[in-house]
Design a protein around this motif. Structure first.
Motif, mmCIF file in Angstrom:
data_model
loop_
_atom_site.group_PDB
_atom_site.id
_atom_site.type_symbol
_atom_site.label_atom_id
_atom_site.label_comp_id
_atom_site.label_asym_id
_atom_site.label_seq_id
_atom_site.Cartn_x
_atom_site.Cartn_y
_atom_site.Cartn_z
ATOM 1 N N TYR A 1 0.835 -1.196 0.000
ATOM 2 C CA TYR A 1 0.000 0.000 0.000
ATOM 3 C C TYR A 1 0.872 1.250 0.000
ATOM 4 N N ALA A 2 0.398 2.304 -0.645
ATOM 5 C CA ALA A 2 1.002 3.620 -0.465
ATOM 6 C C ALA A 2 0.645 4.151 0.920
ATOM 7 N N ILE A 3 1.593 4.808 1.566
ATOM 8 C CA ILE A 3 1.389 5.375 2.891
ATOM 9 C C ILE A 3 1.752 6.854 2.857
ATOM 10 N N GLY A 4 0.916 7.688 3.456
ATOM 11 C CA GLY A 4 1.186 9.106 3.535
ATOM 12 C C GLY A 4 1.100 9.621 4.957
ATOM 13 N N TRP A 5 1.879 10.641 5.245
ATOM 14 C CA TRP A 5 1.779 11.393 6.489
ATOM 15 C C TRP A 5 1.220 12.778 6.170
ATOM 16 N N PHE A 6 0.239 13.202 6.953
ATOM 17 C CA PHE A 6 -0.412 14.491 6.785
ATOM 18 C C PHE A 6 -0.448 15.208 8.118
ATOM 19 N N ARG A 7 -0.640 16.520 8.072
ATOM 20 C CA ARG A 7 -0.766 17.277 9.306
ATOM 21 C C ARG A 7 -1.829 18.359 9.150
ATOM 22 N N GLN A 8 -2.415 18.727 10.282
ATOM 23 C CA GLN A 8 -3.434 19.763 10.290
ATOM 24 C C GLN A 8 -3.270 20.625 11.535
ATOM 25 N N ALA A 9 -3.017 21.901 11.325
ATOM 26 C CA ALA A 9 -2.923 22.880 12.392
ATOM 27 C C ALA A 9 -4.249 23.631 12.501
ATOM 28 N N PRO A 10 -4.535 24.225 13.661
ATOM 29 C CA PRO A 10 -5.784 24.974 13.818
ATOM 30 C C PRO A 10 -5.941 26.043 12.746
ATOM 31 N N GLY A 11 -7.110 26.069 12.119
ATOM 32 C CA GLY A 11 -7.397 27.060 11.106
ATOM 33 C C GLY A 11 -6.800 26.783 9.742
ATOM 34 N N LYS A 12 -6.127 25.647 9.581
ATOM 35 C CA LYS A 12 -5.505 25.311 8.313
ATOM 36 C C LYS A 12 -6.038 23.989 7.789
ATOM 37 N N CYS B 1 1.347 10.898 -4.404
ATOM 38 C CA CYS B 1 0.863 10.360 -3.132
ATOM 39 C C CYS B 1 0.812 11.398 -2.017
ATOM 40 N N LEU B 2 0.870 12.673 -2.342
ATOM 41 C CA LEU B 2 0.796 13.746 -1.355
ATOM 42 C C LEU B 2 -0.548 14.457 -1.348
ATOM 43 N N LEU B 3 -1.541 13.893 -1.994
ATOM 44 C CA LEU B 3 -2.848 14.516 -2.116
ATOM 45 C C LEU B 3 -3.838 13.859 -1.174
ATOM 46 N N ARG B 4 -4.439 14.641 -0.275
ATOM 47 C CA ARG B 4 -5.320 14.122 0.764
ATOM 48 C C ARG B 4 -6.477 13.299 0.220
ATOM 49 N N TRP B 5 -7.057 13.759 -0.878
ATOM 50 C CA TRP B 5 -8.281 13.131 -1.388
ATOM 51 C C TRP B 5 -8.050 11.748 -1.961
ATOM 52 N N LYS B 6 -6.823 11.340 -2.164
ATOM 53 C CA LYS B 6 -6.539 10.022 -2.713
ATOM 54 C C LYS B 6 -6.593 8.907 -1.672
ATOM 55 N N TYR B 7 -6.642 9.248 -0.388
ATOM 56 C CA TYR B 7 -6.521 8.249 0.669
ATOM 57 C C TYR B 7 -7.867 7.856 1.254
ATOM 58 N N THR B 8 -8.035 6.562 1.492
ATOM 59 C CA THR B 8 -9.275 6.001 2.008
ATOM 60 C C THR B 8 -9.251 5.790 3.518
ATOM 61 N N TYR B 9 -8.132 5.317 4.054
ATOM 62 C CA TYR B 9 -8.034 4.936 5.456
ATOM 63 C C TYR B 9 -7.110 5.880 6.203
ATOM 64 N N TRP B 10 -7.543 6.267 7.417
ATOM 65 C CA TRP B 10 -6.816 7.238 8.226
ATOM 66 C C TRP B 10 -6.686 6.774 9.661
ATOM 67 N N GLY B 11 -5.569 7.135 10.291
ATOM 68 C CA GLY B 11 -5.401 6.924 11.709
ATOM 69 C C GLY B 11 -6.071 8.024 12.510
ATOM 70 N N GLN B 12 -5.939 7.942 13.834
ATOM 71 C CA GLN B 12 -6.623 8.886 14.726
ATOM 72 C C GLN B 12 -5.855 10.180 14.948
ATOM 73 N N GLY B 13 -4.583 10.207 14.605
ATOM 74 C CA GLY B 13 -3.760 11.390 14.755
ATOM 75 C C GLY B 13 -2.982 11.419 16.059
ATOM 76 N N THR B 14 -1.851 12.114 16.031
ATOM 77 C CA THR B 14 -1.036 12.320 17.219
ATOM 78 C C THR B 14 -0.540 13.765 17.226
#
Length: 125
Positions: free
Chosen positions: A32-43, A106-119
């Motif tokens: 499987y392709a694996i990606g790391w993403f991040r989300q800051a408040p307001g972004k 593989c850096l595009l959010r919309w391509k991914y189906t399964y996600w972890g809970q975040g840390t």
């Protein structure tokens, strides 16, 4: 029953390092392709690293290139994100994601189906 569980987040000073882990179950990680993403408040959530199953190539946006490294341990079915020279602007919730049929970029959010809970990663003095 694909599951992803992130760990390793915490508080670190600017210039410090952290290694995040993404433990996978329900599938063979190296197919499987694996990606790391991040989300800051307001972004919006954005990609910071990914690795493709087809050829093992890795990709990074300019904002983290040279500081972050994605790798995988097939025996442990785990993907890592090594983060060095951390900056306050790296503060965010970090997520890992996967998709069984991802092709191309593989850096595009919309391509991914399964996600972890975040840390949570906080970079502050």
């Amino acid at each position: 029953q694909v599951q992803l569980v992130e760990s390793g987040g915490g508080l670190v000073q600017p210039g410090g390092s952290l290694r995040l882990s993404c433990a996978a179950s329900g599938f063979t990680l190296d197919t499987y392709a694996i990606g790391w993403f991040r989300q800051a408040p307001g972004k919006e959530r954005g990609g910071v690293a990914c690795i493709r199953s087809s050829d093992g190539n890795t990709r990074y946006p300019d904002s983290v290139k040279g500081r972050f490294t994605i790798s995988r341990d097939n025996a442990k079915n785990t993907v890592y994100l090594q983060m060095n020279s951390l900056k306050p602007e790296d503060t965010a919730v970090y997520y890992c994601a996967t998709d069984p049929g991802l092709v191309g970029s593989c850096l595009l959010r919309w391509k991914y189906t399964y996600w972890g809970q975040g840390t949570q990663v906080t970079v502050s003095s």
